[in-house]
Design a protein around this motif. Structure first.
Motif, PDB file in Angstrom:
ATOM      1  N   LEU A  88       0.856  -1.185   0.000  1.00  0.00           N
ATOM      2  CA  LEU A  88       0.000   0.000   0.000  1.00  0.00           C
ATOM      3  C   LEU A  88       0.892   1.235   0.000  1.00  0.00           C
ATOM      4  O   LEU A  88       1.778   1.357   0.852  1.00  0.00           O
ATOM      5  N   THR A  89       0.694   2.132  -0.970  1.00  0.00           N
ATOM      6  CA  THR A  89       1.455   3.381  -0.962  1.00  0.00           C
ATOM      7  C   THR A  89       0.748   4.344  -0.017  1.00  0.00           C
ATOM      8  O   THR A  89      -0.439   4.611  -0.155  1.00  0.00           O
ATOM      9  N   THR A  90       1.495   4.842   0.952  1.00  0.00           N
ATOM     10  CA  THR A  90       0.918   5.729   1.961  1.00  0.00           C
ATOM     11  C   THR A  90       2.017   6.541   2.631  1.00  0.00           C
ATOM     12  O   THR A  90       3.120   6.019   2.858  1.00  0.00           O
ATOM     13  N   PRO A  91       1.742   7.817   2.929  1.00  0.00           N
ATOM     14  CA  PRO A  91       2.736   8.617   3.648  1.00  0.00           C
ATOM     15  C   PRO A  91       3.094   8.014   5.009  1.00  0.00           C
ATOM     16  O   PRO A  91       4.096   8.389   5.614  1.00  0.00           O
ATOM     17  N   GLN A  92       2.292   7.062   5.488  1.00  0.00           N
ATOM     18  CA  GLN A  92       2.572   6.433   6.788  1.00  0.00           C
ATOM     19  C   GLN A  92       3.469   5.205   6.666  1.00  0.00           C
ATOM     20  O   GLN A  92       3.755   4.542   7.668  1.00  0.00           O
ATOM     21  N   GLU A 132       3.735  -1.418   3.671  1.00  0.00           N
ATOM     22  CA  GLU A 132       3.285  -0.048   3.429  1.00  0.00           C
ATOM     23  C   GLU A 132       4.514   0.797   3.165  1.00  0.00           C
ATOM     24  O   GLU A 132       5.460   0.774   3.945  1.00  0.00           O
ATOM     25  N   ILE A 133       4.486   1.523   2.048  1.00  0.00           N
ATOM     26  CA  ILE A 133       5.681   2.271   1.647  1.00  0.00           C
ATOM     27  C   ILE A 133       5.344   3.726   1.362  1.00  0.00           C
ATOM     28  O   ILE A 133       4.344   4.038   0.717  1.00  0.00           O
ATOM     29  N   SER A 134       6.203   4.614   1.866  1.00  0.00           N
ATOM     30  CA  SER A 134       6.177   6.040   1.545  1.00  0.00           C
ATOM     31  C   SER A 134       7.441   6.344   0.758  1.00  0.00           C
ATOM     32  O   SER A 134       8.474   5.711   0.983  1.00  0.00           O
ATOM     33  N   ILE A 135       7.383   7.313  -0.172  1.00  0.00           N
ATOM     34  CA  ILE A 135       8.613   7.622  -0.912  1.00  0.00           C
ATOM     35  C   ILE A 135       9.304   8.881  -0.395  1.00  0.00           C
ATOM     36  O   ILE A 135      10.337   9.284  -0.930  1.00  0.00           O
ATOM     37  N   GLY A 136       8.781   9.498   0.653  1.00  0.00           N
ATOM     38  CA  GLY A 136       9.480  10.658   1.201  1.00  0.00           C
ATOM     39  C   GLY A 136       8.566  11.478   2.083  1.00  0.00           C
ATOM     40  O   GLY A 136       7.352  11.281   2.078  1.00  0.00           O
ATOM     41  N   ASP A 137       9.174  12.385   2.817  1.00  0.00           N
ATOM     42  CA  ASP A 137       8.390  13.170   3.768  1.00  0.00           C
ATOM     43  C   ASP A 137       7.823  14.425   3.120  1.00  0.00           C
ATOM     44  O   ASP A 137       8.280  15.543   3.375  1.00  0.00           O
ATOM     45  N   TYR A 138       6.869  14.200   2.236  1.00  0.00           N
ATOM     46  CA  TYR A 138       6.128  15.284   1.597  1.00  0.00           C
ATOM     47  C   TYR A 138       4.791  14.688   1.191  1.00  0.00           C
ATOM     48  O   TYR A 138       4.615  13.476   1.235  1.00  0.00           O
ATOM     49  N   VAL A 139       3.859  15.552   0.802  1.00  0.00           N
ATOM     50  CA  VAL A 139       2.504  15.062   0.542  1.00  0.00           C
ATOM     51  C   VAL A 139       2.240  14.985  -0.955  1.00  0.00           C
ATOM     52  O   VAL A 139       2.443  15.963  -1.679  1.00  0.00           O
ATOM     53  N   LEU A 140       1.812  13.836  -1.413  1.00  0.00           N
ATOM     54  CA  LEU A 140       1.352  13.665  -2.789  1.00  0.00           C
ATOM     55  C   LEU A 140      -0.170  13.556  -2.770  1.00  0.00           C
ATOM     56  O   LEU A 140      -0.739  13.112  -1.781  1.00  0.00           O
ATOM     57  N   SER A 141      -0.804  13.931  -3.878  1.00  0.00           N
ATOM     58  CA  SER A 141      -2.271  13.808  -3.909  1.00  0.00           C
ATOM     59  C   SER A 141      -2.706  12.370  -4.109  1.00  0.00           C
ATOM     60  O   SER A 141      -3.861  12.042  -3.909  1.00  0.00           O
ATOM     61  N   GLY A 142      -1.779  11.525  -4.555  1.00  0.00           N
ATOM     62  CA  GLY A 142      -2.149  10.133  -4.724  1.00  0.00           C
ATOM     63  C   GLY A 142      -0.918   9.264  -4.792  1.00  0.00           C
ATOM     64  O   GLY A 142       0.203   9.765  -4.965  1.00  0.00           O
ATOM     65  N   GLY A 143      -1.102   7.964  -4.681  1.00  0.00           N
ATOM     66  CA  GLY A 143       0.023   7.044  -4.635  1.00  0.00           C
ATOM     67  C   GLY A 143       0.602   6.675  -5.993  1.00  0.00           C
ATOM     68  O   GLY A 143       1.588   5.940  -6.062  1.00  0.00           O
ATOM     69  N   GLU A 144       0.026   7.183  -7.096  1.00  0.00           N
ATOM     70  CA  GLU A 144       0.497   6.761  -8.423  1.00  0.00           C
ATOM     71  C   GLU A 144       1.962   7.093  -8.680  1.00  0.00           C
ATOM     72  O   GLU A 144       2.716   6.222  -9.140  1.00  0.00           O
ATOM     73  N   PRO A 145       2.389   8.360  -8.427  1.00  0.00           N
ATOM     74  CA  PRO A 145       3.821   8.615  -8.629  1.00  0.00           C
ATOM     75  C   PRO A 145       4.692   7.709  -7.763  1.00  0.00           C
ATOM     76  O   PRO A 145       5.752   7.265  -8.197  1.00  0.00           O
ATOM     77  N   ALA A 146       4.242   7.406  -6.556  1.00  0.00           N
ATOM     78  CA  ALA A 146       5.011   6.516  -5.674  1.00  0.00           C
ATOM     79  C   ALA A 146       5.091   5.112  -6.271  1.00  0.00           C
ATOM     80  O   ALA A 146       6.148   4.475  -6.248  1.00  0.00           O
ATOM     81  N   ALA A 147       3.977   4.633  -6.832  1.00  0.00           N
ATOM     82  CA  ALA A 147       3.982   3.298  -7.442  1.00  0.00           C
ATOM     83  C   ALA A 147       4.962   3.255  -8.613  1.00  0.00           C
ATOM     84  O   ALA A 147       5.652   2.255  -8.832  1.00  0.00           O
TER      85      ALA A 147
END
Ligand code: 6GU
Length: 250
Positions: A88-92, A132-147
C-alpha cells in the motif's frame, strides 16, 4: 517478476509502461505489468470508491470493498508457493530506499495499491496490505507517482533488465555513496575541461579517482550516508580532512 498496480487513474501509467527501460523489460518478458482500475470492482450504479470518514473530518476515505475485491480477483492459484508482496502506498509507510528496492526485487509478484484522498480504510492497511511504503516526507495527492518510483527502482535491479550487469553497480546509493562525477565528449566545453585523469586510459588511477570523488561528494552533500558506508581507514581520514566544506572536483 509480475507487477500489478491497482489505481483510480490507470491512464497515468500508459506512457510509463510504454517507454524506455521498462518497456524493454516487458518486451523481453522479464517483467509482466498489469494495471487495474479499482472503480471496475464496484457494484453500484455510480461506481463509488470513496466515502465520508466515520467520526467526521475533512476529505474522503477510500472504501475497502473494491480494493479487497480487486486484489482477490488477481490472486493466482500458485501465489501460495510464491513470494508475493501486497504494497500500500501511503505517507505512513516505511521510507523507500535502495535497500528496500533490492529487497522487493527478490519477490515473484508485487501488487501495489495506490492510495488516494485523505486515506484508505484502515482495514486495507491491517488485513490486506503486507507492506506499506512512503517515498518521502512530503505530501502527494495520490500514490500513483510513488507506485512508479517503486516499480522503476525495483525493475532496474532485476537481472537482465539493464544492458550490462555493471550499469547498476556504480549508481548513486548502490554502495551507500553518491555517484562520482561523469563526463562525456567534448574534452573542452566552453572554458571547462574534463579532468585529465579520465583521459589518461589508466583504469586503476581512474577507479581510485572516482572512489575518492564519490566519498568527497557524499561528505559534502549527504554526510549522514557515510555512517553506513564501508570505508577504509584511509578513506575515513579523507572524510575527516574534508569535513563538509569541500569542492567536489578537487
Ligand atoms: Cl506513497 N503516497 C502519498 N499520497 N503521499 C506520499 C507518499 C505516498 N510518499 C510520500 N508522500
Amino acid at each position: 517478476m509480475r507487477i500489478d498496480i491497482l489505481t483510480l487513474f490507470p491512464k497515468m501509467f500508459e506512457d510509463f509502461s510504454s517507454t524506455g527501460i521498462f518497456q524493454r523489460a516487458v518486451e523481453n518478458k522479464l517483467v509482466e505489468f498489469n494495471i487495474w482500475n479499482i472503480r471496475d470492482y464496484t457494484h453500484d450504479k455510480h461506481h463509488v470508491v470513496d466515502d465520508y470518514p466515520y467520526g467526521g473530518g475533512a476529505g474522503m476515505v477510500m472504501k475497502p470493498e473494491p480494493i479487497f475485491e480487486a486484489v482477490e480477483s488477481i490472486r493466482q492459484p500458485d501465489d501460495n508457493d510464491k513470494k508475493v508482496s501486497i504494497i500500500l502506498t501511503t505517507p505512513q509507510g516505511r521510507l523507500f530506499s535502495q535497500t528496500i528496492a533490492a529487497e522487493l526485487a527478490e519477490y515473484d509478484r508485487l501488487i501495489i495499491i495506490c492510495g488516494h484522498y485523505e486515506g484508505v480504510d484502515e482495514r486495507v492497511h491491517r488485513h490486506l496490505a503486507t507492506d506499506e511504503i512512503s517515498i518521502g516526507d512530503y505530501v502527494l495527492s495520490g500514490g500513483e507517482p510513488a507506485a512508479m518510483v517503486i516499480t522503476d527502482a525495483v525493475t532496474r535491479l532485476i537481472p537482465g533488465v539493464l544492458g550490462s550487469d555493471e550499469s547498476a553497480k556504480d549508481d548513486s546509493h548502490s554502495a551507500g555513496l553518491l555517484e562520482y562525477p561523469q563526463y562525456t565528449r567534448p574534452p573542452l566545453f566552453k572554458d571547462w575541461e574534463v579532468p585529465e585523469i579520465l583521459l589518461s586510459g589508466n583504469h586503476g588511477e581512474i577507479a581510485r579517482w572516482r572512489r575518492r570523488q564519490a566519498i568527497i561528494r557524499t561528505a559534502e552533500r549527504r554526510p549522514e550516508l557515510l555512517d553506513k558506508a564501508e570505508l577504509s581507514a584511509e578513506e575515513i581520514k579523507l572524510v575527516n580532512e574534508k569535513g563538509k566544506k569541500v569542492s567536489p572536483e578537487e
